[in-house]
Enzyme design. Structure first.
Site, PDB file in Angstrom:
ATOM      1  N   TYR A   1       0.841  -1.266   0.005  1.00  0.00           N
ATOM      2  CA  TYR A   1       0.157  -0.062   0.035  1.00  0.00           C
ATOM      3  C   TYR A   1       0.864   1.314  -0.026  1.00  0.00           C
ATOM      4  O   TYR A   1       2.044   1.200   0.274  1.00  0.00           O
ATOM      5  CB  TYR A   1      -0.927   0.029   1.166  1.00  0.00           C
ATOM      6  CG  TYR A   1      -1.911   1.119   1.349  1.00  0.00           C
ATOM      7  CD1 TYR A   1      -2.836   1.015   0.315  1.00  0.00           C
ATOM      8  CD2 TYR A   1      -1.578   1.928   2.420  1.00  0.00           C
ATOM      9  CE1 TYR A   1      -3.912   2.458   0.502  1.00  0.00           C
ATOM     10  CE2 TYR A   1      -2.561   3.170   2.635  1.00  0.00           C
ATOM     11  CZ  TYR A   1      -3.600   3.142   1.655  1.00  0.00           C
ATOM     12  OH  TYR A   1      -4.259   4.105   1.592  1.00  0.00           O
TER      13      TYR A   1
ATOM     14  N   THR B   1       1.502   3.708   1.684  1.00  0.00           N
ATOM     15  CA  THR B   1       2.359   4.460   2.715  1.00  0.00           C
ATOM     16  C   THR B   1       3.232   3.491   3.288  1.00  0.00           C
ATOM     17  O   THR B   1       3.944   3.767   4.287  1.00  0.00           O
ATOM     18  CB  THR B   1       1.146   4.542   3.873  1.00  0.00           C
ATOM     19  OG1 THR B   1       0.638   3.433   4.199  1.00  0.00           O
ATOM     20  CG2 THR B   1       0.332   5.640   3.726  1.00  0.00           C
ATOM     21  N   LYS B   2       3.447   2.154   2.716  1.00  0.00           N
ATOM     22  CA  LYS B   2       4.434   1.310   3.361  1.00  0.00           C
ATOM     23  C   LYS B   2       5.656   1.428   2.811  1.00  0.00           C
ATOM     24  O   LYS B   2       5.677   2.165   2.057  1.00  0.00           O
ATOM     25  CB  LYS B   2       3.745  -0.258   3.206  1.00  0.00           C
ATOM     26  CG  LYS B   2       2.316  -0.485   3.434  1.00  0.00           C
ATOM     27  CD  LYS B   2       1.945  -0.443   4.952  1.00  0.00           C
ATOM     28  CE  LYS B   2       0.797  -0.363   5.433  1.00  0.00           C
ATOM     29  NZ  LYS B   2      -0.077  -1.280   5.427  1.00  0.00           N
ATOM     30  N   ASN B   3       6.798   0.676   3.582  1.00  0.00           N
ATOM     31  CA  ASN B   3       8.280   0.704   3.012  1.00  0.00           C
ATOM     32  C   ASN B   3       8.410   0.619   1.873  1.00  0.00           C
ATOM     33  O   ASN B   3       9.428   1.242   1.371  1.00  0.00           O
ATOM     34  CB  ASN B   3       8.891  -0.169   4.203  1.00  0.00           C
ATOM     35  CG  ASN B   3       8.823   0.390   5.757  1.00  0.00           C
ATOM     36  OD1 ASN B   3       7.963   0.815   6.073  1.00  0.00           O
ATOM     37  ND2 ASN B   3      10.114   0.309   6.413  1.00  0.00           N
TER      38      ASN B   3
END
Ligand SMILES: *Cc1c(COP(=O)(O)O)cnc(C)c1O
Length: 389
Positions: free
Chosen positions: A183, A185-187
Site C-alpha cells: 500500500y 504508505t508502506k516501506n
C-alpha cells in the site's frame, strides 16, 4: 518557531524516473496484467526476505485471506490475534467464517503478548495471527513454540515488517506464511499490492490457484506463445492477482529499498536524538536488542501524566503547525463491528487501550527532508513544553 506555510503530509511515496520508466515500459509492452515482471518481483522478493517461495497479490489483505483459506480456516474455528492492528487483519478471519479471538498487547511495545496467547487457546483454536506492529518483531521463538505445542498454524502480518530482523533473521524467514503490504504508505509501495511468502511449495501452489478463481493455470501460461488454452476450475477461488504495472513499481522499489531504509533509519535516529531530552515524550521501540525494526512507523508515546493536554489535543496542536499525523491503531475491540459480532467492550484489553491513548504516528518517510524531520521535532518539543506540567 515560525510555522511553515505548506502542510507536511503524513506520508508520501519515494520514487523517481525509474518507476515512471518501468511503468511506461509495461504499458508499451501491452502485457498489463500479471506476467513476467511479476515473476521477477516474486523471485527477488523471496530472496530478499529469505523465504523459499513468494506469491504476489493485489494487497496484504488478499495475502492474509489466502493463507487462512489454504489452511482451511472456517466456521467453528478460532484465530488468535491482536486488537492493535488494521481492521483488514481481522476481517479476513471473519470472511472465512471463523472467530477472531483478541488478546492483550505488551504495554510498552504494543506487540501481542505470548502469555495471553497461551491463555486464550481452546480446542477450536486453529491459528495465531501475530502482527509485527510498527516494524517491531513479535516474540517469534515463543509464538512458534506455542504453535508447535498445540498444533497451530502461524500466519504473520508483516505489513510493517519488511526488512525487520529478529535474532539476525529477517521477518519472512521463520518458516511461517507471511503477508506483506505494498500500500502507498508502506516501506515498499506499489499503490496497491501485497506478497505472501512461505517455505512450503504446496502451500504457495494452492494459494496461487486460489488467487485466480481456483483455476489451475494463470493467464500467462494460458496465453503464452506455446502453451495450451485449456484450464480447469478446481475450487471457488478469489480474484487477487497483481498487475505487471504494479509489479514494475515493486521491482524498482526493491532496487531502492536499501537507500530508502537508510534514509528512514537516519530520520528515526534524528527524532530519537531530538526527543532524548524531552521528558514529556518517549517512543515505541524494540524491547530487545536482538530486534532490528524496519522503522515503518515512528510512534511517539506521550507521557500523559506530565502533560495538561491529551493525545487528541496534541494532534490538533501539531495540525496547527501544519504537521500531518496519524494514529496506529484505534483498538479494534472498540470498533462498532467487533463490538457487535464479538461482543467486545471498553476495558476488555486495558493495556491496549492505555497504549492507544498515548500514541501519535509522526511523519517518517524517505521523500521528506531532514529539515522536515527537524521541523516536526521542533513542533513536538514546543507543544510539549507549552503544555507540560
Ligand atoms: C496496511 C496494513 C494491512 C493491509 O494491507 P493492504 O495491502 O492495504 O491490504 C494489514 N495489516 C496491517 C498491520 C497494515 O498496516
Amino acid at each position: 518557531m515560525k510555522i511553515r506555510d505548506d502542510f507536511l503530509y503524513y506520508s508520501r511515496p519515494y520514487f523517481d524516473e525509474d518507476e515512471i520508466n518501468a511503468v511506461t515500459d509495461v504499458l508499451r509492452s501491452g502485457w498489463w496484467t500479471k506476467g513476467k515482471v511479476t515473476v521477477e518481483f516474486e523471485e527477488r522478493f523471496a530472496k530478499l526476505v529469505g523465504a523459499k517461495y513468494a506469491l504476489a497479490v493485489n494487497s496484504c489483505t488478499a495475502a492474509l485471506h489466502l493463507a487462512l483459506a489454504v489452511y482451511g480456516i472456517c466456521e467453528g474455528d478460532e484465530v488468535i490475534t491482536t486488537p492493535m492492528t488494521f481492521c483488514s487483519t481481522v476481517n479476513t478471519i471473519l470472511n472465512c467464517g471463523a472467530k477472531p479471538v483478541f488478546v492483550d498487547v505488551d504495554a510498552e511495545t504494543g506487540l501481542i503478548d505470548p502469555n495471553e496467547i497461551e491463555k486464550a487457546i481452546t480446542e477450536r483454536t486453529k491459528a495465531i495471527l501475530p502482527v509485527h506492529y510498527a516494524g517491531l518483531v513479535c516474540d517469534m521463538d515463543r509464538i512458534n513454540k506455542i504453535a508447535e505445542k498445540h498444533g497451530l498454524k502461524v500466519i504473520e502480518d508483516a505489513a510493517h515488517g519488511l526488512t525487520s530482523e529478529y535474532k539476525g533473521k529477517q521477518v519472512g524467514s521463520f518458516g511461517n506464511a507471511t503477508a506483506y503490504s505494498f500500500y502507498v504508505t508502506k516501506n515498499l509501495a506499489t499503490g496497491e499490492g501485497g506478497m505472501l511468502t512461505s517455505d512450503d511449495k504446496d502451500f504457495i501452489d494452492r494459494a496461487r490457484v486460489l488467487s485466480l478463481h481456483g483455476m489451475s493455470r494463470d493467464a500467462w501460461k494460458r496465453y503464452g506463445a506455446k502453451s495450451s488454452w485449456k484450464y480447469a476450475v478446481e475450487e471457488a477461488g478469489f480474484k487477487y492477482n497483481i498487475t505487471d504495472i504494479a509489479s514494475a513499481l515493486g521491482v524498482e522499489q526493491l532496487n531502492k529499498l536499501d537507500k530508502m531504509q537508510s534514509i528512514r533509519k537516519e530520520y528515526a535516529r534524528i527524532y530519537d536524538e531530538r526527543f532524548a531530552d524531552c521528558p514529556y515524550v518517549s517512543r515505541v521501540k524494540p524491547a530487545d536488542d536482538f530486534v532490528e525494526s524496519s522503522e515503518h512507523l515512528y510512534i511517539l508515546k506521550l507521557n500523559l501524566d506530565t502533560l495538561i493536554i491529551d493525545r487528541d489535543e496534541f494532534i490538533e496542536k501539531l495540525a496547527d503547525y501544519n504537521v500531518g499525523t496519524s494514529v496506529h491503531f484505534i483498538p479494534l475491540h472498540l470498533q462498532p463491528l467487533y463490538r457487535r459480532v464479538l461482543n467486545t467492550k471498553e476495558g476488555d484489553y486495558p493495556r491496549c487501550e492505555a497504549f492507544y491513548n498515548r500514541i501519535i504516528s509522526l511523519p517518517l518517510y524517505p521523500s521528506m527532508t531532514g529539515d522536515d524531520v527537524n521541523y516536526v521535532a521542533d513542533a513536538v518539543c514546543e507543544i510539549a513544553a507549552k503544555f507540560g506540567k
